[in-house]
Motif scaffolding. Structure first.
Motif, short mmCIF file in Angstrom:
data_model
loop_
_atom_site.label_atom_id
_atom_site.label_comp_id
_atom_site.label_asym_id
_atom_site.label_seq_id
_atom_site.Cartn_x
_atom_site.Cartn_y
_atom_site.Cartn_z
N TRP A 176 27.23 -36.07 -34.03
CA TRP A 176 26.91 -37.33 -34.57
C TRP A 176 25.61 -36.78 -35.51
CZ3 TRP A 176 30.23 -40.74 -34.31
CH2 TRP A 176 30.91 -41.03 -33.05
N GLY A 177 25.46 -37.57 -36.65
CA GLY A 177 24.29 -37.33 -37.52
C GLY A 177 22.88 -37.78 -37.00
N SER A 178 23.06 -39.05 -36.20
CA SER A 178 22.02 -39.68 -35.33
C SER A 178 22.25 -40.25 -34.29
CB SER A 178 21.37 -40.62 -36.62
OG SER A 178 22.32 -41.62 -36.83
N ASN A 179 21.20 -40.41 -33.57
CA ASN A 179 21.55 -41.05 -32.16
C ASN A 179 22.13 -42.56 -32.37
OD1 ASN A 179 21.19 -41.39 -29.28
ND2 ASN A 179 19.85 -43.11 -29.55
N LYS A 226 28.54 -47.63 -38.87
CA LYS A 226 27.21 -48.19 -39.36
C LYS A 226 27.44 -49.54 -40.02
CE LYS A 226 24.45 -44.06 -38.95
NZ LYS A 226 23.73 -42.84 -39.93
N GLU A 232 30.75 -37.56 -38.75
CA GLU A 232 29.50 -38.15 -39.14
C GLU A 232 30.04 -39.14 -40.45
OE1 GLU A 232 26.17 -40.48 -39.50
OE2 GLU A 232 26.76 -39.49 -37.88
N THR A 277 26.58 -35.59 -28.98
CA THR A 277 25.42 -36.24 -29.41
C THR A 277 24.32 -34.93 -29.36
OG1 THR A 277 25.13 -36.06 -26.89
CG2 THR A 277 25.66 -38.35 -27.90
N SER A 313 24.07 -43.40 -34.74
CA SER A 313 25.73 -43.25 -35.22
C SER A 313 26.42 -43.13 -33.72
CB SER A 313 26.06 -42.21 -35.80
OG SER A 313 25.56 -42.08 -36.95
#
Length: 495
Positions: A7-10, A177, A169, A246, A12
């Motif tokens: 994942w690119g971020s939490n 998103k 991602e 993650t 996501s």
């Protein structure tokens, strides 16, 4: 560039997990379960089920997935080499769900287009069963192909491929998103319109009228725990797989609570819309709400179009919005059902994400054509009952035993608590995951087995045996095939 499973971020991760949890069951199953199990009284076992099972089990799945940072079968093999079979059983079963979900997605895509003109006509029941599905109760219906459904299903598979074959991602992360917030916004609009309809209060009064006497019945507690199992996708290896993607600093306990709350909020909000519209229909037709309430495809493809037929101009707004919501909910769920098997194949056989996804989607699309036949609706019901009431529940029981006992869940507590900004785990959590969960789910599983045996037709029993055989044979093949990835046996726990 190599395919990335991270994942690119939490954000996501959270939105993808919410998308996995928020699905068709929230819209067409939960309102009926709430209504038929004591209305407002149902919230007591429902909240207990979330606290005692939903959140603790998700934390367990997330914790072990985060620890191993690998596919489900690879982690199971590391915990105990003799259990690799289970590691493949759940991802294959979940992939089988994906295949029949594609049929429902296809049906809804057709209705989304029809909703602009109320193209289902004056008799939505006859249109759905006879005109669209061309339903046949004879197994010979397998040889009657329905091109329109096939095209609608293939369109869904193309969308799934377009998203899934990309880096995690770039595909699923970015799409989650957009889709998940859109899903909530559209549901707010639908409910807002529904609450203004004449008769909405009739439906809501029926929905929330509490029958406290049912709290003493075991069935209402079974229904609540069963709803949470399916609603949060517990034990489907999806949460495990997503957690393995993650980053290092993920607050898994807080994420779990956020996901459980978002899922609960969505399905209860959906119930407001469903029963407001049913109340309107009751007022217009003079039919009691109790006689209109149904679940599953009957609610989405028969009751709703019937309501839209008498709704006037609002129907041309509410209809497309509703079927778009169902489509997005189905899409966010179906995207999650391919991840566990795809990641498992990548791990063991060294294929890229793009290649694995493409092969699985082509295979799934071809097999799914069985649901584009006149007997497809019946087959879908048989497969759904077997997977959800027998295969997955058995897998959850075994997963509880492996993760909580053999892996020893106690060693997760320290690192999970160190990252948690909300609650802290303790002995209470171990008691739940080691004893309460496996025992209760075993009871639900036995009840499901008895229900299938007692209520199945001869055709259903035959298909149940066939589907079980396919599931077991596929699992054996994946288990015994030699690994081509050099690091298949190199799983290091990080705790």
């Amino acid at each position: 560039m190599a395919d990335k499973n991270e994942w690119g971020s939490n954000l996501s991760f959270i939105l993808a997990m919410i998308g996995s949890a928020v699905g068709l069951g929230n819209i067409w199953r939960y309102p009926y379960v709430l209504y038929s199990n004591g209305g407002g009284a149902f919230y007591i076992p429902y909240i207990v089920a979330i606290i005692l099972m939903g959140i603790p089990f998700l934390i367990l799945e997330y914790g072990v997935g985060y620890d191993f940072k690998s596919s489900f079968p690879k982690a199971i093999r590391k915990i105990h080499s003799n259990w690799e079979f289970l590691g493949w059983l759940l991802p294959v079963a979940v992939f089988m769900i994906m295949i029949y979900y594609s049929a429902i997605l296809g049906w809804d895509g057709i209705y989304m287009i029809l909703s602009f003109t109320k193209g289902w006509g004056a008799n939505p029941d006859a249109f759905f069963a006879t005109t669209l599905l061309q339903s046949s109760e004879s197994i010979s219906g397998l040889f009657h192909f329905i091109p329109l459904i096939a095209v609608a299903m293939l369109a869904g598979w193309v969308i799934i491929w377009f998203i899934s074959h990309r880096d995690l991602e770039e595909g699923l992360g970015k799409v989650s998103k957009v889709l998940v917030p859109a899903l909530f916004v559209i549901m707010v609009v639908i409910v807002g319109i529904s609450l203004t309809l004449p008769g909405a209060s009739i439906g809501l009064a029926e929905l929330f009228n509490p029958d406290w006497s049912l709290l003493g019945h075991f069935e209402i507690w079974m229904a609540a725990f069963g709803q949470i199992v399916f609603s949060l996708s517990l034990g489907m290896s999806i949460a495990f797989t997503y957690a393995s993607y993650t980053g290092e600093d993920a607050d898994l306990i807080t994420n779990t609570i956020s996901i459980a709350l978002a899922n609960s909020l969505f399905e209860n909000f959906a119930a407001l819309g469903v029963f407001s519209i049913l109340g309107y229909m009751s007022l217009q037709s003079g039919t009691a709400v109790a006689d209109l309430v149904t679940q599953g495809t009957g609610l989405v493809f028969v009751v709703y179009p019937t309501v839209f037929n008498v709704l006037g101009q609002w129907a041309y707004v509410l209809g497309p919005l509703f079927f778009l919501t169902v489509y997005l909910a189905g899409l966010t769920s179906i995207l999650s059902t391919i991840e566990p098997l795809s990641f498992s194949i990548q791990n063991k056989f060294g294929h890229s994400r793009s290649k694995t996804m493409t092969i699985l989607i082509i295979f799934g699309a071809v097999v799914s054509m069985i649901y584009a036949t006149s007997y497809g609706g019946s087959v879908l019901g048989y497969v759904d009952t077997f997977i959800n009431q027998i295969a997955l529940l058995l897998g959850i029981i075994l997963e509880c035993i492996i993760f909580a006992w053999i892996f020893n869940a106690e060693k997760l507590i320290g690192f999970l608590n160190a990252r948690s900004k909300t609650i802290k785990l303790g002995k209470w959590w171990l008691v739940i995951v080691k004893f309460i969960l496996p025992i209760f789910i075993a009871v639900v599983w036995i009840g499901g087995m008895i229900d299938v045996i007692n209520n199945s037709t001869s055709d259903q029993l035959i298909f149940t045996v066939i589907v079980a055989a396919i599931l077991l044979i596929s699992t054996v093949i994946f288990t015994v095939l030699p690994a081509k990835s050099p690091d298949w046996d190199d799983v290091e726990e990080r705790l």
